[in-house]
Design an enzyme around this catalytic site. Structure first.
Site, short mmCIF file in Angstrom:
data_model
loop_
_atom_site.label_atom_id
_atom_site.label_comp_id
_atom_site.label_asym_id
_atom_site.label_seq_id
_atom_site.Cartn_x
_atom_site.Cartn_y
_atom_site.Cartn_z
N HIS A 1 -69.85 22.21 -19.83
CA HIS A 1 -69.70 21.22 -20.91
C HIS A 1 -70.83 21.34 -21.92
CE1 HIS A 1 -72.35 18.52 -18.36
NE2 HIS A 1 -72.88 18.33 -19.56
N GLU B 1 -66.70 16.98 -21.65
CA GLU B 1 -66.43 17.39 -20.27
C GLU B 1 -65.19 18.29 -20.19
OE1 GLU B 1 -68.71 16.56 -18.30
OE2 GLU B 1 -69.34 14.48 -18.47
N ASP C 1 -75.60 13.20 -28.72
CA ASP C 1 -74.95 12.14 -27.95
C ASP C 1 -75.91 11.01 -27.62
OD1 ASP C 1 -76.47 13.68 -26.17
OD2 ASP C 1 -74.73 14.69 -25.35
N ASP D 1 -70.79 22.86 -15.37
CA ASP D 1 -69.33 22.95 -15.51
C ASP D 1 -68.93 23.41 -16.91
OD1 ASP D 1 -69.92 20.73 -17.01
OD2 ASP D 1 -68.61 19.34 -15.92
#
Length: 263
Positions: A143, A148, A72, A141
């Site tokens: 991801h 996400e 990314d 979380d």
């Protein structure tokens, strides 16, 4: 899925580096048939990168015929910004190994046509024959990359809006000012990662324990994108003891027993 439980962060980083090096060496890559590596950023892989740099210096692995694709990049940050992922990768890894500059691929968050940039990235991966080993971290979380909660599990490289949680978490790199953190990023998709021949995920610390529990014991769900790793034929999570805090005792003992020869 394999779960490798090491004592601490240093041990898991060394295990991951040794594994990556062994895969590169076993492939015996050439300029015509390079080994293709997917690379993450963030704090999780730093120890592994340091260990790989040492292995490279010792002559135990070469990156001359390795091609990399990063996961990314932020949208709108200049490439030479201290917190861009271009800067991160060259500063923490590429500058210290024998990789060829032309073999490094990182998404361009300043491209005029961001959608075309994402499509071309997927095309480049396909044209080289796919990714042999995709390394990754994991967010609290669950991801992976910037996929996400709520991301499609078949998603490909695209533009993503970052969640408030991620912006707050990443503000530590931007003088703890959430207003300085880019709000969008380009990211490979969950499907992009799952298309790799192998996936190696690094998971360390108590703050990742809930994510690891969902990845290993929970159902497959878009709300914990790492859970999609359950569908991969060659998925490995290497973690430290602290990250196992939410696993059932039986699950913990099972993986410790089945992998005892590989620790």
């Amino acid at each position: 899925m394999r779960v490798i439980i090491e004592s601490d962060y240093q041990a898991l980083s060394q295990w991951a580096a040794n594994y990556v090096a062994s895969k590169i060496n076993a492939a015996n890559p050439t300029p015509e048939k390079p080994f293709v590596l997917g690379c993450p950023t963030g704090s999780s892989p730093l120890g592994m990168y340091k260990a790989l740099i040492e292995l490279n210096k010792q002559g135990k692995v070469s990156f001359q015929n390795v091609v990399t694709f990063n996961m990314d990049e932020y949208v709108g940050l200049p490439e030479d910004h201290p917190e861009s992922y271009h800067t991160f990768m060259w500063k923490n890894f590429f500058n210290h190994i024998d990789i060829k500059k032309e073999n490094v691929h990182i998404l361009n968050g300043n491209a005029e046509d961001l959608e075309a940039e994402c499509a071309n990235y997927e095309k480049q991966i396909a044209e080289i024959g796919g990714i042999d080993l995709f390394m990754g971290g994991i967010g609290p979380d669950g991801h992976i990359a910037f996929n996400e909660p709520g991301s499609s599990l078949s998603s490909r490289t695209r533009i993503k809006t970052l969640t408030t949680d991620t912006i707050i978490a990443n503000s530590r790199f931007f003088d703890n000012d959430v207003n300085k953190v880019p709000k969008t990023a380009l990211t490979v998709g969950v499907g992009t990662v799952l298309s790799a021949k192998e996936v190696l995920i690094i998971c360390n610390g108590h703050n990742k324990a809930r994510a690891l529990q969902h990845a290993v014991e929970g159902g497959i769900t878009q709300m914990w994108t790492i859970s999609a790793l359950q569908m991969h034929q060659h998925g490995i999570i290497v973690c430290d003891e602290a990250a196992t805090d939410e696993l059932k005792v039986g699950t913990y003992k099972y993986f410790k027993d089945i992998e005892k020869a590989n620790l």
